[in-house]
Design an enzyme around this catalytic site. Structure first.
Site: not given
Length: 415
Positions: A248, A275, A337, A340, A363, A373
């Protein structure tokens, strides 16, 4: 048989003259008027508090400011409380304390407390932007209002001028923040309910807009524009760094040298800068390592990879890349942005694992157990994908000399 007290009259009270010593004029049922040598006259209610052995006095105010009729009303109210085993003096003090709390617990004060509690779960940039939006749009109108006196009608009236300008996304965010503050006030016992829960329904919903970006086939043109643009070397490095790492704008602009693990070839961004407040590790490719080598003479002795031009002790502005891209001719076509989104689209079209792409974009996996995991495994598995992406960027820059092989005239370039 006890003597019956004759109620006072206004005439009798008016004619009462001061004496050398204080004296009492009784009205009955615990109410009396105390006349002092200086001429002042004060109402006194004498009563026995619930569960107490001794009687006590409670002041009702001075005459004539408090009339005989008003004093009698206060007496009856006090007696009604006593009938419910409530001490009228304690009740009065509690009422005053509540009103004082209402005056002190203003919307702005509670908003500051709410944001302080929220701070650990969001980025510092989010904290600043949230406070600035409230300071600009909300506090001038209702900042001094007691939190439990704010009505839906008042809040809507504050937001209507913003909506009238077409700033519906701003209205949506303000409604969300106002409601979070009100819920906080309810949860902390400062308000009984949230009357603003539905104010968002009073306005049209903003149209959902995706981050402006370009198609994958337009990447070669972007690389030519970056190479030919009249921008400072650090800005050029920042744009390519963000493109290669899929980070970002704020994460890239605020990158620190201490976050770079040269041995493991990783850029490890701490949770407080992310974020979603989770540590994010990005595999470094030969191309991104080459960018770091170019930056070493400029900023390795400083804290940040991309130092500010005006104040090298801090980092470059998060909007710098955005403004540079705009000046390259990409206004309304691409924002920083959107790099991305460009990377995500390209990688998806190439058939890379969507979970790896989502992990690369930081995300959050909705499956918390799976996310925990797979975190370390995802970093290892993302290495080939990030290497392909960097190589693809390099190939798209055909006939364009990449950053790591170019000798720039750093002193003559403009921002």
């Amino acid at each position: 048989m006890a003597n019956k007290t004759t109620p006072l009259s206004d005439t009798e009270i008016k004619k009462a003259k001061p004496r050398e010593k204080e004296y009492i004029l009784a009205d009955g049922r615990g109410l009396s008027l105390r006349v002092k040598p200086n001429g002042s006259k004060n109402w006194i209610f004498n009563y026995k508090p619930p569960f107490a052995k001794k009687r006590t006095n409670m002041g009702f105010g001075a005459y004539p400011e408090v009339t005989l009729a008003q004093a009698r009303t206060k007496r009856e109210e006090a007696r009604q409380l006593l009938a419910q085993e409530i001490d009228p003096k304690e009740h009065k003090q509690a009422t005053y304390a509540q009103k004082d709390a209402e005056r002190n617990n203003t919307f702005e004060k509670i908003a500051a407390e709410w944001l302080e509690v929220k701070r650990p779960s969001v980025t510092e940039g989010h904290v600043i932007s949230t406070w600035n939006s409230l300071k600009l749009h909300i506090f001038p109108e209702i900042g001094d209002y007691p939190i439990n006196k704010i009505t839906a009608q008042k809040a809507i009236s504050v937001l209507k001028p913003i909506a009238a300008k077409g700033n519906l996304e701003t209205v949506r965010r303000l409604c969300q923040r106002i409601n979070e503050i009100m819920v906080f006030s309810v949860n902390t016992g400062l308000a009984e309910h949230n009357p603003l829960a539905g104010i968002g329904k009073a306005f049209s919903a903003p149209k959902k807009q995706n981050m402006t970006t370009i198609r994958p086939e337009e990447l070669p043109g972007l690389m030519r524009s970056i190479n030919r643009a009249s921008i400072k070397f650090v800005t050029r490095c920042l744009i390519e760094w963000q493109l290669h790492t899929l980070s970002r704008p704020s994460e890239a602009a605020g990158a620190r040298w201490e976050e770079i693990d040269f041995e493991e070839k990783l850029w490890v961004i701490p949770a407080e800068r992310m974020k979603k407040r989770r540590i994010h590790s990005i595999p470094l490719t030969p191309q991104t390592l080459a960018i770091l080598e170019e930056l070493k003479p400029i900023s390795r002795h400083r804290e940040y990879l991309f130092p500010s031009d005006r104040n090298p002790r801090t980092h470059i502005n998060a909007q710098t890349a955005n403004m540079a891209i705009k000046r390259m001719g990409y206004e309304k076509k691409l924002v920083a942005h959107g790099l991305r989104a460009l990377g995500s689209t390209t990688l998806n079209e190439q058939g890379f694992d969507c979970d790896l792409i989502e992990a690369a974009l930081a995300h959050v996996d909705k499956n918390e157990v799976r996310a925990a995991y797979n975190r370390s495994d995802y970093v290892r598995r993302r290495i080939p994908m990030m290497e392909w992406w960097s190589e693809h960027i390099e190939k798209c820059a055909t006939n364009v000399t990449p950053i790591m092989n170019t000798t720039f005239s750093r002193s003559t370039e403009t921002n």
